[in-house]
Design a protein around this motif. Structure first.
Motif, PDB file in Angstrom:
ATOM      1  N   ALA A 114       4.858  25.791  76.278  1.00  0.00           N
ATOM      2  CA  ALA A 114       3.648  25.011  76.024  1.00  0.00           C
ATOM      3  C   ALA A 114       3.735  24.318  74.661  1.00  0.00           C
ATOM      4  O   ALA A 114       3.436  23.123  74.528  1.00  0.00           O
ATOM      5  CB  ALA A 114       2.416  25.908  76.096  1.00  0.00           C
ATOM      6  N   PHE A 115       4.155  25.058  73.638  1.00  0.00           N
ATOM      7  CA  PHE A 115       4.322  24.486  72.290  1.00  0.00           C
ATOM      8  C   PHE A 115       5.431  23.444  72.309  1.00  0.00           C
ATOM      9  O   PHE A 115       5.283  22.345  71.752  1.00  0.00           O
ATOM     10  CB  PHE A 115       4.656  25.614  71.314  1.00  0.00           C
ATOM     11  N   ARG A 116       6.535  23.781  72.953  1.00  0.00           N
ATOM     12  CA  ARG A 116       7.687  22.870  73.025  1.00  0.00           C
ATOM     13  C   ARG A 116       7.291  21.538  73.657  1.00  0.00           C
ATOM     14  O   ARG A 116       7.646  20.465  73.153  1.00  0.00           O
ATOM     15  CB  ARG A 116       8.790  23.547  73.834  1.00  0.00           C
ATOM     16  N   ASP A 117       6.543  21.593  74.757  1.00  0.00           N
ATOM     17  CA  ASP A 117       6.187  20.367  75.460  1.00  0.00           C
ATOM     18  C   ASP A 117       5.128  19.568  74.708  1.00  0.00           C
ATOM     19  O   ASP A 117       5.153  18.339  74.693  1.00  0.00           O
ATOM     20  CB  ASP A 117       5.691  20.703  76.870  1.00  0.00           C
ATOM     21  N   ARG A 118       4.185  20.287  74.074  1.00  0.00           N
ATOM     22  CA  ARG A 118       3.111  19.582  73.348  1.00  0.00           C
ATOM     23  C   ARG A 118       3.665  18.766  72.191  1.00  0.00           C
ATOM     24  O   ARG A 118       3.241  17.646  71.945  1.00  0.00           O
ATOM     25  CB  ARG A 118       2.085  20.611  72.844  1.00  0.00           C
ATOM     26  N   LEU A 119       4.666  19.318  71.480  1.00  0.00           N
ATOM     27  CA  LEU A 119       5.240  18.618  70.329  1.00  0.00           C
ATOM     28  C   LEU A 119       6.506  17.845  70.685  1.00  0.00           C
ATOM     29  O   LEU A 119       7.049  17.147  69.843  1.00  0.00           O
ATOM     30  CB  LEU A 119       5.541  19.616  69.206  1.00  0.00           C
ATOM     31  N   ASN A 120       6.965  17.982  71.924  1.00  0.00           N
ATOM     32  CA  ASN A 120       8.221  17.358  72.359  1.00  0.00           C
ATOM     33  C   ASN A 120       9.348  17.738  71.399  1.00  0.00           C
ATOM     34  O   ASN A 120       9.988  16.894  70.771  1.00  0.00           O
ATOM     35  CB  ASN A 120       8.092  15.838  72.469  1.00  0.00           C
ATOM     36  N   LEU A 121       9.601  19.057  71.295  1.00  0.00           N
ATOM     37  CA  LEU A 121      10.590  19.573  70.359  1.00  0.00           C
ATOM     38  C   LEU A 121      12.005  19.128  70.737  1.00  0.00           C
ATOM     39  O   LEU A 121      12.363  19.060  71.909  1.00  0.00           O
ATOM     40  CB  LEU A 121      10.560  21.093  70.311  1.00  0.00           C
ATOM     41  N   ALA A 122      12.803  18.879  69.730  1.00  0.00           N
ATOM     42  CA  ALA A 122      14.230  18.582  69.902  1.00  0.00           C
ATOM     43  C   ALA A 122      15.004  19.356  68.846  1.00  0.00           C
ATOM     44  O   ALA A 122      14.470  19.698  67.784  1.00  0.00           O
ATOM     45  CB  ALA A 122      14.505  17.086  69.776  1.00  0.00           C
ATOM     46  N   ALA A 123      16.282  19.639  69.148  1.00  0.00           N
ATOM     47  CA  ALA A 123      17.102  20.494  68.281  1.00  0.00           C
ATOM     48  C   ALA A 123      18.214  19.709  67.612  1.00  0.00           C
ATOM     49  O   ALA A 123      18.835  18.846  68.227  1.00  0.00           O
ATOM     50  CB  ALA A 123      17.704  21.639  69.093  1.00  0.00           C
ATOM     51  N   VAL A 124      18.474  20.040  66.346  1.00  0.00           N
ATOM     52  CA  VAL A 124      19.636  19.481  65.646  1.00  0.00           C
ATOM     53  C   VAL A 124      20.663  20.546  65.311  1.00  0.00           C
ATOM     54  O   VAL A 124      21.761  20.225  64.867  1.00  0.00           O
ATOM     55  CB  VAL A 124      19.231  18.756  64.337  1.00  0.00           C
ATOM     56  N   ASN A 125      20.304  21.819  65.498  1.00  0.00           N
ATOM     57  CA  ASN A 125      21.297  22.858  65.245  1.00  0.00           C
ATOM     58  C   ASN A 125      22.452  22.725  66.218  1.00  0.00           C
ATOM     59  O   ASN A 125      22.387  21.964  67.185  1.00  0.00           O
ATOM     60  CB  ASN A 125      20.653  24.243  65.362  1.00  0.00           C
ATOM     61  N   SER A 126      23.502  23.506  65.979  1.00  0.00           N
ATOM     62  CA  SER A 126      24.697  23.364  66.810  1.00  0.00           C
ATOM     63  C   SER A 126      24.483  23.858  68.226  1.00  0.00           C
ATOM     64  O   SER A 126      25.395  23.785  69.048  1.00  0.00           O
ATOM     65  CB  SER A 126      25.878  24.100  66.170  1.00  0.00           C
ATOM     66  N   ILE A 127      23.262  24.347  68.556  1.00  0.00           N
ATOM     67  CA  ILE A 127      22.939  24.568  69.957  1.00  0.00           C
ATOM     68  C   ILE A 127      22.888  23.238  70.708  1.00  0.00           C
ATOM     69  O   ILE A 127      23.020  23.212  71.930  1.00  0.00           O
ATOM     70  CB  ILE A 127      21.606  25.320  70.123  1.00  0.00           C
ATOM     71  N   ASN A 128      22.700  22.116  70.000  1.00  0.00           N
ATOM     72  CA  ASN A 128      22.674  20.803  70.643  1.00  0.00           C
ATOM     73  C   ASN A 128      24.094  20.393  71.002  1.00  0.00           C
ATOM     74  O   ASN A 128      24.964  20.289  70.134  1.00  0.00           O
ATOM     75  CB  ASN A 128      22.024  19.773  69.713  1.00  0.00           C
ATOM     76  N   TRP A 129      24.334  20.144  72.295  1.00  0.00           N
ATOM     77  CA  TRP A 129      25.683  19.848  72.765  1.00  0.00           C
ATOM     78  C   TRP A 129      26.311  18.667  72.032  1.00  0.00           C
ATOM     79  O   TRP A 129      27.525  18.651  71.770  1.00  0.00           O
ATOM     80  CB  TRP A 129      25.676  19.590  74.270  1.00  0.00           C
ATOM     81  N   ALA A 130      25.524  17.642  71.683  1.00  0.00           N
ATOM     82  CA  ALA A 130      26.085  16.464  71.021  1.00  0.00           C
ATOM     83  C   ALA A 130      26.736  16.824  69.693  1.00  0.00           C
ATOM     84  O   ALA A 130      27.698  16.173  69.271  1.00  0.00           O
ATOM     85  CB  ALA A 130      25.013  15.403  70.814  1.00  0.00           C
ATOM     86  N   ARG A 131      26.217  17.862  69.015  1.00  0.00           N
ATOM     87  CA  ARG A 131      26.835  18.323  67.778  1.00  0.00           C
ATOM     88  C   ARG A 131      28.268  18.784  68.028  1.00  0.00           C
ATOM     89  O   ARG A 131      29.207  18.402  67.325  1.00  0.00           O
ATOM     90  CB  ARG A 131      26.024  19.485  67.185  1.00  0.00           C
TER      91      ARG A 131
END
Length: 463
Positions: free
Chosen positions: A211-228
């Protein structure tokens, strides 16, 4: 190319959605459904390319949904020199000894290897969000270098707000100031009263609060992000080609396993990687796991290589997924057990498979300092403590003098001036574009290690 979660219960996504999602909705990490292969002819053709052109070729099989011309333009803007990176080669090799090399990854704007990936990720965010007419709130945790690199990549970008968590008092002053002195209105810093693992756990908890993730449209920059991870594959390919395409031993100082997993991806693609030497400091969960199968969480001990002061290595799950033949149900069970007990025993068959490519060791504080001094004495080069951990482990575990040894130099020594000066007697100076860093005004908040407090703080700043 489609992407699946390591825990097997999240939707299969395309590249753009994976870039924005970061952590999968089942708590897992996204990985490609299959590994593209670089042929001998590909490697031969790539050997004469510039860094940016090589990056386009290496990453292109993993990218769908972005026209080739647009992706090439993004990549070339990312690796422009001297506009973004302060060396024409982007990640140059420097020779330490007859068959020993440093791969310098610190010529980006924040003097750390994470610039190589995050400068690309920031531009990908901007491109995808502009196309979709969307806005994101980037939330990340840093043990030192990710934070400044992510902030630099996201500052002033339209449709992006970034909030970075760091462990209060557990990053170097240079690392902290690189984050907290950025005046951009879309940048916010939080010092959490805890460790990096606490910061990382808070970020994961926010992503798992749908619910929090969708409300703020969270995105990740840590190395969990595949593009990293994907962006970091390129410099393994580049350095291998620069050394004539021979099998290479890579020594990788690592805490969160993202950088060394990129080397694993290169090997899966067909790049001639002989060994991946996983080098940890005394926070040695990774070296224990790869040597004996003991992936158990300990107490984080502060060191002079603070970016590796980690006892939960997020990206290790990606390797486990491959070692267990893509069995997401099994990985979910293992990671749930680890979350509940702090312990995970890796099977003997999986350890045997990993040992075909990975070797690992830890380096203590005294050896780290001694290595800084020895490298300066032998070569005239100053290295930072993280790089010293890699050099020490690499020299101990390398295949032999006939196999090139490349240690990833992950940060400029001036990011850790006190430790480097104490070990070498030489005070490393910041480069000219950061010369006034210590006099810049800081902006950050100190918060307790409490999920609700941090979520409320982030919600008030997201827009």
């Amino acid at each position: 190319m489609r992407y699946v979660s390591t825990r097997g219960a999240a939707p299969v996504l395309g590249f753009e959605d994976v870039v924005l999602a970061g952590l999968a909705r089942d708590g897992g990490l996204y990985v490609p459904q299959s590994w593209p292969t670089a042929t001998a002819d590909d490697l031969k053709r790539w050997s004469s390319l510039s860094y940016a052109d090589l990056a386009v070729e290496v990453m292109r099989p993993f990218v769908e949904g972005i026209p080739e011309s647009d992706f090439a333009a993004i990549v070339h803007e990312t690796y422009a020199a001297p506009a973004v990176f302060h060396h024409a080669a982007v990640t140059p090799l420097r020779q330490l000894d007859a068959n020993e090399w440093l791969l310098e990854l610190f010529h980006g704007p924040t003097l750390a290897f994470k610039d190589v990936a995050l400068q690309l990720l920031g531009r990908l965010f901007e491109y995808i969000l502009r196309k979709r007419g969307e806005r994101i709130t980037v939330v990340g945790a840093t043990s030192g270098d990710t934070g400044s690199a992510a902030i630099e990549a996201c500052r002033d970008r339209e449709n992006v707000t970034i909030i970075m968590l760091h462990p209060a008092g557990r990053v170097s002053e240079v690392q902290r100031r690189q984050m907290t002195t950025v005046p951009s209105a879309n940048v916010h810093n939080v010092a959490v009263e805890g460790t990096f693992d606490d910061c990382q756990a808070l970020v994961k908890a926010m992503f798992n609060d749908h619910a929090f993730r969708d409300r703020l449209n969270l995105a990740a920059v840590n190395s969990i992000n595949w593009a990293r991870v994907l962006a970091q594959v390129v410099y393994y390919v580049q350095s291998s080609l620069a050394l004539g395409g021979r099998p290479v031993d890579f020594a990788v100082p690592t805490g969160n396993f993202g950088d060394v997993f990129a080397g694993y991806v290169a090997a899966r693609m067909g790049v001639p990687v002989n060994k991946l030497i996983v080098a940890t400091n005394i926070n040695d969960i990774l070296s224990r796991a790869l040597r004996s199968g003991d992936y158990s969480r300990g107490t984080v001990q502060p060191t002079i290589s603070p970016s590796m002061d980690i006892q939960v290595s997020s990206n290790f799950e990606r390797l486990l997924f491959d070692l267990y033949d893509g069995d997401g149900v099994r990985i979910r069970q293992l990671m749930d057990d680890f979350s509940a007990t702090g312990k995970l025993a890796i099977g003997n068959a999986q350890i045997a498979r990993a040992s075909g490519l990975f070797v690992a060791d830890k380096v203590d504080e005294d050896e780290t300092r001694a290595t800084i001094a020895q490298v300066l004495k032998d070569s005239g080069m100053l290295i930072d403590p993280h790089t010293a951990v890699g050099v020490a482990a690499g020299r101990r575990l390398r295949s032999g003098p006939d196999v090139p040894l490349v240690t990833l130099a992950t940060a400029h020594p001036a990011k850790f001036p006190d430790a480097v000066s104490a070990a070498s007697g030489v005070h490393p100076a910041l480069p000219p574009h950061m010369a006034d860093l210590m006099s810049r005004t800081e902006r950050f908040e100190i918060l307790p290690n409490d999920l609700k407090s941090v979520q409320d703080h982030i919600a008030a700043r997201a827009s």
